[in-house]
Structure formats: C-alpha cells, structure tokens
Design a protein around this motif. Structure first.
Motif, short mmCIF file in Angstrom:
data_model
loop_
_atom_site.label_atom_id
_atom_site.label_comp_id
_atom_site.label_asym_id
_atom_site.label_seq_id
_atom_site.Cartn_x
_atom_site.Cartn_y
_atom_site.Cartn_z
N ARG A 75 -47.85 -0.54 -101.42
CA ARG A 75 -48.08 -0.67 -102.59
C ARG A 75 -49.39 -0.08 -102.40
NH1 ARG A 75 -50.39 -5.17 -103.42
NH2 ARG A 75 -50.34 -6.15 -105.65
N LYS A 76 -49.95 0.08 -101.48
CA LYS A 76 -51.43 0.08 -101.15
C LYS A 76 -51.27 1.64 -100.97
CE LYS A 76 -54.18 -3.75 -100.80
NZ LYS A 76 -53.12 -5.20 -100.55
N LYS A 77 -49.83 2.48 -100.28
CA LYS A 77 -50.05 3.43 -99.90
C LYS A 77 -49.61 4.81 -100.48
CE LYS A 77 -48.13 4.06 -95.39
NZ LYS A 77 -47.82 3.44 -94.44
N TYR A 78 -48.42 4.14 -101.58
CA TYR A 78 -48.05 5.35 -102.68
C TYR A 78 -47.88 5.01 -103.97
CZ TYR A 78 -45.71 6.74 -98.15
OH TYR A 78 -45.61 7.63 -97.28
N ARG A 79 -49.17 5.74 -104.41
CA ARG A 79 -49.66 5.10 -106.10
C ARG A 79 -48.36 4.86 -107.46
NH1 ARG A 79 -52.90 9.75 -109.39
NH2 ARG A 79 -54.02 8.47 -107.68
N SER A 80 -47.13 6.43 -106.70
CA SER A 80 -45.63 6.62 -106.74
C SER A 80 -45.18 4.93 -107.39
CB SER A 80 -45.19 7.82 -106.89
OG SER A 80 -45.43 7.28 -105.26
N ARG A 82 -46.20 2.14 -106.39
CA ARG A 82 -47.16 1.19 -107.15
C ARG A 82 -46.85 0.94 -108.88
NH1 ARG A 82 -51.57 -2.34 -107.58
NH2 ARG A 82 -50.52 -4.43 -109.04
N VAL A 83 -46.78 2.01 -109.74
CA VAL A 83 -46.76 2.45 -110.88
C VAL A 83 -45.70 2.46 -111.20
CG1 VAL A 83 -47.13 4.04 -112.78
CG2 VAL A 83 -49.03 3.90 -111.22
N GLU A 175 -37.82 7.92 -104.71
CA GLU A 175 -39.40 7.16 -104.34
C GLU A 175 -38.92 5.52 -103.88
OE1 GLU A 175 -42.44 8.55 -103.28
OE2 GLU A 175 -41.08 10.12 -104.28
#
Ligand code: SF4
Ligand code: SF4
Ligand code: SF4
Lengths: 515, 252
Positions: A75-80, A82-83, A175
């Motif tokens: 969740r800190k590596k890929y914005r997708s 997380r969002v 994803e």
C-alpha cells in the motif's frame, strides 16, 4: 394420430425450431452458486522454482505476519492498490462483468468479491473500523482458510481488466490479483505453472526452456518448409548482428499451431518489405509472466533481456510479435522497466507491434494480396483483452481494435464481427490468460471461455463464420484446447498473420498446391 | 437550552475538523504513494484536453457506470444529483446571499426543496437492490446497509423539518453563522433538528474512514489520466502547486 395429438406434435415442432433459433446470450447472468469453484486448486510451485525467483521455498512459519506486513508494504508502493482498496462502494456494477463468474456462477468470481478476499484482510489490519468492529465492515482475520481462498480464487482471474472498464472508479481487479499473488509468493505459496516458466526464462531465455541450438534448428526447419512451399528463400534469421529490426515474439510461435503460421506470416511481411531483421536466442520470448505474479523485479529482469539483446545485436528497432500481455508490457511498461531507448531509431514507435508494421506496409501499398486464397474462410476477430484494455496501436485511441481488423479485411473477403458487447473494450477474455493456461485449471478454463464461445456461436450460426483470428499466444493455445469442448473445430482459431500469410503475394513465389 | 447548543457546537467543530483534515490527509497519503507503472485502462484519451474531459465525464455523468448497469446508474445519479442540489440549498444556513458570490443561493432553494424527495427515493432504490439482487446482496456488509440507512434518515429528518414540524430555520442559521465567529447562539429546541444534526455530524466523522472515500477516489483512481494531464511521475507534495495550477489552466 388424432387431431389433437397432431396439433400437439406440430406445436412441439414449432417450439423445437424456436429453441434452436434462440441462441444463448453470451453475457447471460447466472444465478449464484456459492462456493462452486472453491476447491479448484492449481499445483503449487516446487521449492526449487520458488527459490529460483527469490521467493521462500515453502510456506514460511510466520507467513501470517509476513503476509500482513507485505500488504502494508504494497500500500506504500502502488497508489492503485491503496486507492482501489479504499474506494469500492460495493455498488455491484462489476458483479456480472467477469467471464469466470458468468461461466462458473461462483460469486467469489465476481470482481468485487474477488477484491474483497483481500480487502477484508486489509481492512482488518490497516483500517480503524476494521480494527474496532470487523463484523461491521466485513473485515476478516488472515487465517489458513483465507489464504487457501486467496490461492484458489486469485488463480481464477486472468487479469483481463474487463471489470475495470465498468467500475465507476476504474478499480482494476487485475491489480489486486497481482498484489495477492505477490503476497503469496512472498510467503512461499507460489503457483507451479507461472513460477516454473519464469525460472526457465531466466535460465534459458524463453518460456519453453528451448536452448539456442534447438531454436536455431527449428527456425532452419521453418525456412526449409517455406522454401518447399513457395519456391523462394524466406529467411528466419537468428542472432544477426547489425540487423535493423529485432523481433521479440512469444516462444509459442516456435512450436505450436496456429502460432507457427503466424511467425511465417511475419517473416513473409519482412521479406516483402525488404527489411533486415533478426530474432534473438538470448531474448527469445515476448511473454513476461513476471506481470502475472505481480513481481516488479521479475518483470524487470525479463524485460532487461530485451534491452541486452537489442544492444548486443546493435539493432535500430524493436518489433513485438502476436502476444497479448507481452504487448502490454511492451507498450505500457517497457520504457519504465528497461528504458531509456535512446540508442534505437526514434522515428519508429518503441517498441512497435507487428500489426503496426504490417499496417504501415499496407498503407504504403507495398503489399499485394490475393484475398481469394482465404475464400474458404469466413473470419471473425477475438480482441485479446490485454491488447484491448491496456495498450494501443497507432496514434489514435482504439487503434488496437482497428489495426488487426484492417489486416484481416485486407487479406480476406469475408469478415464479420462478433456481438458488439463482446468485442473492443468490452471483449471477453479467452479464459486462459495470466497463469490460468494450465491443465490443472481446465475446469475454470472451459467455464471462463463460455461467453466467448457463445458469441462465436452466434456469428457462426447467423453469419456463417468459420474461423476466428487472434493476436495473443495464450488465446491461441487456449482456444485450440477449448474449441472442441464447445463443438467447434480446433483449427477454427487462426493467427492474424496466418491469414495475412495466406493472402500475401510474394515476388517469384509459387502458390502451394493445396492452397 | 444553552447546554444542548454548546453540545452541537462542539460536535460540529469536531466533525468539521475530522472531515477536512481526514480527507486532506487521505489525499496526501494517496498522492505520496508512487505509481510506478502506467496502468491506464485503454482506450484512453491521448491528449491533455481529452483526458481532462474524461475525468469530468466520469465525475459528472458516471459514464462507466452507465455502460455497466442502467439501473444502478439511474438510482446513483438521481441520488448524487439530488444530494448536490440539497447541499447547495443548505448554503443559505451559512452564508449571506447579499454578498455577490452567494447570489445564486436563493435560486436553488425551490429545486433543493424537492430534490430531497428524489434523494430519498434514489437511496431507497439503491437499498432495495441490496436486498433484491442476489449478487449485490452477496457483496453487502452491514456497514453498506447502515450507510444507506444513515443517509436516508438524514434525508427524512430534513424533510420532516421542512414539511411536517417546521423548525425555525432562522434560528438555525444564526446558530451556524455564529459558529463561524465562535459565538455560540441558541439552537431551537426541536427534536427532528437534533436528530438531523447528529446524523450529519456522524456522517462527517466517518467520512475519512469509510467507503465515502470514493469521493476523492473517483479522481485519484484514474491515476493514468492524471499522468496524461499532469505529465509523468507527478509526486506530491513536491509537484503539488505546479500541478494544480496546470490542471486548473487545462480544465478551465
Ligand atoms: S464496480 Fe467498482 S465500486 Fe462497484 S462494486 Fe465493483 S469494484 Fe466496487
Ligand atoms: S480482471 Fe478479468 S478475470 Fe479478473 S476479475 Fe476482472 S473480469 Fe474477472
Ligand atoms: S490470454 Fe489473451 S484474452 Fe486471455 S488474458 Fe491474455 S490477452 Fe487476454
């Protein structure tokens, strides 16, 4: 027979006929059958294949903490990631969009439910409501059972992105599947099919594990075959230093049907164009299974082979052969993973798709076609999902739909599209993508192909379509296996460049007898 | 009744702080996570104007949802549009319409008044789907039901104040205008009002911790579009100011 009986039997006849005419809707939504596919478990990777890729050999003791930490990491590596995990409102718009759900009726194959397998755990450990009141927000502890569900259902997703087209927030389940597979690899629970193949590629250069010598011999065979058939020398060059074009093509093009005919088609197009080209024994694979397992590092390592080959062979251009997800990596990721490509000729797309190459030749008027050589066929086209929803050809949005169709229409007289809601950006996947193309997943492969097969059935019945062309190696292999299960001829699947190959008129070439 | 008024004053200060800082913090969080690969779902627009237009269509018309399911789209857009009108109508409790910027406020009043019915109906239809469509029932958690219940109760309590018990809204207005200058005025002693305000405050407080994050999400999820609009590798906070200025000049 009394009059009444006669009447009844006549009515029945009419009904029977009507039933036959009433073709099933390709996108018909089934009533849900909970846990219909819960036990479908593909083989897990052997320790050696895990460690080859830098993953633990088997399920680690502290897998639970490690998996949870990995979620935090992602969740800190890929914005997708997380969002997507935070934004879903459970509106249900995606619930009937996955071909695996349509085919299997298992509600966990609905895209949002697939995401929820992971989202529920994310909520439990990373959101305040999930920590305080898990029951309220559908949050779950990460138990062995949950891990088992992850493994089974994240290997029933071909990462085709159909769901993302319809979600109001563009949430892409692919994803989430990639992330889930990355987490599982990281705790030592990888899938045999994918990881074995990636390990082979790292060692030998292609997914088949075909060593350079064997590749050389195979290509020599093809050249001989072409010469026998057409009476002229059509080259299939390998490792030619200083060639202009490096062709990167899926290794299936070297050994499977109808892929080989496609490869011969590229060779003929290059021959006709008079360009110098070569393949590479070091980068003898376009496919990049690193994407399927969501591993940036593996994906990058695979891509770097292409860079090295291009540098070593001092080529000016890179052209990709017919492969769906390879084109995704090529078109959308290659620059990030293996760029910058400043040493290539900037006047051409980097990389270029073989369909773009052929299209340009046609536009230039450089190719002569004898369309009648394909008159035994009525063609249709399967938009491969990765090409359709993750890439482009040419410079206009949607070129990825137009180019292959333009090639087909240039080389045959009879072409009909399948129903609108199963092609273009709405295309339904072949059912074999992203690590599903393995015999241990045959059940879901057959079910997932149902929408495509029904769509094909419609055009065969209504338009007399006999053949379907595709530009994805996985699609072609999948359909070769699946078509007979739906009462089609297995040879009904063709390569786009096979159709081009049939019709292209080469100078000095004789036409083979049986054509 | 000063103590109840003080309670609501405190509640609204708290709720406002939570929703403003909570959502800003989330947006900051999302923006600061990198997005290393171009994961555009195609066909994607190729120009900045095209990309901006796509975001606008997605946000205002729910274009993808329309493609996906006409019923959800109809109920969803009914609810959201009605909510927008209702929210605009509520401006009159906080602003002075003689000030030129707020001159439009009186004109939305009649629309906002009836939009509240549409809002409740839209919500009810969405909720009915959660029971009647088995696929949607399957994916619904208790929180999904409660969220709809909360919104419906907000709408209904508002309608009750307008059409049934007639709360004195001038007093309400004084109360909220007073809050702006930390001057706590008295709220009318009115049960539907207390219910309405409590529920709204609840909604504001859970906003940054719930699926209501789809509001910033609808902008941020389309990250590829932002790449086209803003250029590659936009990372906040570094590029924030420049990007927003560029975005604004692109869209407007
Ligand atoms: S369409 Fe998008 S928001 Fe709606 S349920 Fe599916 S993933 Fe969630
Ligand atoms: S990406 Fe494709 S296979 Fe995966 S859930 Fe979405 S529609 Fe299904
Ligand atoms: S195999 Fe072909 S249709 Fe299936 S996932 Fe890949 S590109 Fe898509």
């Amino acid at each position: 027979m009394t009059d009444l009986e006669k009447q009844v039997s006549e009515d029945q006849d009419v009904e029977d006929v009507e039933e036959q005419l009433e073709l099933p809707d390709p996108l018909e939504i089934p009533a849900i059958v909970v846990d219909a596919m819960v036990d479908l478990h593909s083989f897990e990777a052997a320790p050696a294949h895990q460690t080859d890729l830098g993953f633990p050999g088997e399920l680690v003791d502290d897998w639970q903490e490690r998996a949870i930490a990995k979620i935090g990491d992602l969740r800190k590596k890929y914005r997708s990631f997380r969002v997507y995990l935070d934004s879903c409102v459970k509106c249900g718009a995606c619930t009937d969009k996955c071909h695996y759900f349509l085919g299997s009726a298992d509600p966990k194959n609905m895209p949002v439910a697939r995401q929820d397998l992971l989202r529920s755990v994310y909520r439990r450990y990373y959101t305040i409501p999930g920590k305080i009141a898990p029951w309220l927000v559908g949050a779950r502890d990460l138990t062995e059972e949950v891990l088992g569900e992850w493994y089974n259902y994240f290997h029933q997703c071909s990462q085709c992105r159909r769901c993302s087209v319809y979600c109001p927030y563009g949430i892409d389940t692919a994803e989430i599947s990639m992330a889930a597979r990355e987490i599982m690899d990281d705790v030592g629970k990888g899938q045999k099919y994918c990881n074995e193949i990636i390990a082979k590629l790292h060692k030998v250069g292609n997914n088949l594990g075909m060593p350079p010598k064997a590749l050389e011999a195979t290509l020599a065979d093809f050249e001989e075959e072409l010469e026998d058939d057409f009476g002229i020398e059509i080259k299939m060059p390998l490792d030619v230093e200083g060639a202009d074009i490096l062709l990167i093509t899926p290794s299936a093009d070297f050994f499977a049907d109808p892929h080989i005919e496609g490869l011969m088609g590229y060779a003929k197009v290059f021959h006709n164009a008079g360009v110098s080209w070569t393949m590479s024994s070091y980068a003898s694979e376009a496919a990049n299974f690193g994407m399927f397992i969501g591993s940036y590092d593996n994906m990058r390592k695979v891509s770097r082979r292409i860079r090295k080959a291009a540098k070593d062979l001092k080529v000016k251009r890179i052209v990709f052969g017919e492969c769906g997800h390879a084109w995704r990596v090529g078109y959308a990721f290659l620059n990030t993973l293996a760029g910058p490509w400043d040493f290539l000729d900037q006047n051409y797309p980097i990389p270029q798709h073989i369909c773009e190459f052929t299209f340009d030749e046609i536009e230039k008027g450089a190719i002569t076609f004898d369309k009648s050589r394909n008159d035994d066929k009525v063609m249709t086209f399967h938009d491969s999902c990765n090409v359709a929803r993750a890439t482009r050809m040419g410079s206009n949005p949607g070129g990825q739909f137009d180019y292959p169709r333009a090639l087909l229409k240039a080389s045959c007289n009879h072409f009909h599209d399948m129903p609108e809601d199963t092609i273009g950006e709405a295309t339904v996947c072949c059912g074999g993508g992203a690590g599903i193309l393995t015999d241990d997943l045959m059940d879901i492969r057959v079910k997932g192909a149902a929408p495509r097969m029904k769509a094909l059935r419609q055009v065969t019945e209504e338009e007399g379509v006999t053949h379907m062309a595709a530009i994805c190696a996985i699609c072609k292999s999948q359909f070769t296996k699946i078509l007979p299960k739906y009462d089609f001829d297995m040879e009904a699947i063709q390569s786009v460049h096979q159709i081009v190959s049939n019709a292209i008129v080469l100078e000095g070439a004789t036409v083979p007898e049986d054509d | 009744m000063i103590s109840i008024s003080a309670f609501f004053a405190g509640l609204f200060y708290f709720a406002t702080a939570v929703i403003v800082f909570g959502v800003l913090y989330r947006i900051y969080e999302y923006w600061s996570v990198p997005s290393p690969l171009n994961i555009a779902t195609t066909p994607a627009p190729t120009t900045q104007a095209g990309a901006a237009f796509r975001v606008v269509r997605e946000v205002t018309l729910f274009e993808s949802l329309f493609k996906a399911n006409k019923w959800i789209w109809l109920f969803g857009i009914t609810f959201h549009l009605a909510l927008l009108l209702v929210l605009l109508r509520h401006f009159r409790y906080f602003v002075d319409p003689t000030f030129i910027l707020w001159a439009w406020v009186p004109y939305v009043q009649p629309f906002g008044k009836y939009a509240a019915f549409a809002m409740v109906l839209g919500l009810a239809a969405l909720w009915a789907r959660r029971f009647l469509v088995e696929r949607v029932r399957y994916i619904s958690s208790p929180s999904d039901h409660l969220m709809l219940l909360l919104l419906i109760l907000i709408g209904v309590s508002g309608l009750v104040m307008k059409f049934v018990s007639h709360t004195d809204i001038m007093d309400v207005k004084h109360f909220f205008v007073g809050l702006r200058s930390f001057d706590i005025k008295e709220l009318p002693n009115d049960l539907p009002l207390y219910i309405h305000l409590s529920l709204v405050a609840t909604l504001m407080i859970i906003f940054p911790f719930s699926k209501l994050l789809h509001v910033p999400g609808v902008f941020l999820a389309q990250h590829e579009i932002w790449q086209i609009i803003l250029g590659k590798n936009v990372m906040l906070p570094l590029g924030l100011r420049k990007s927003i200025i560029r975005l604004a000049s692109d869209i407007f």
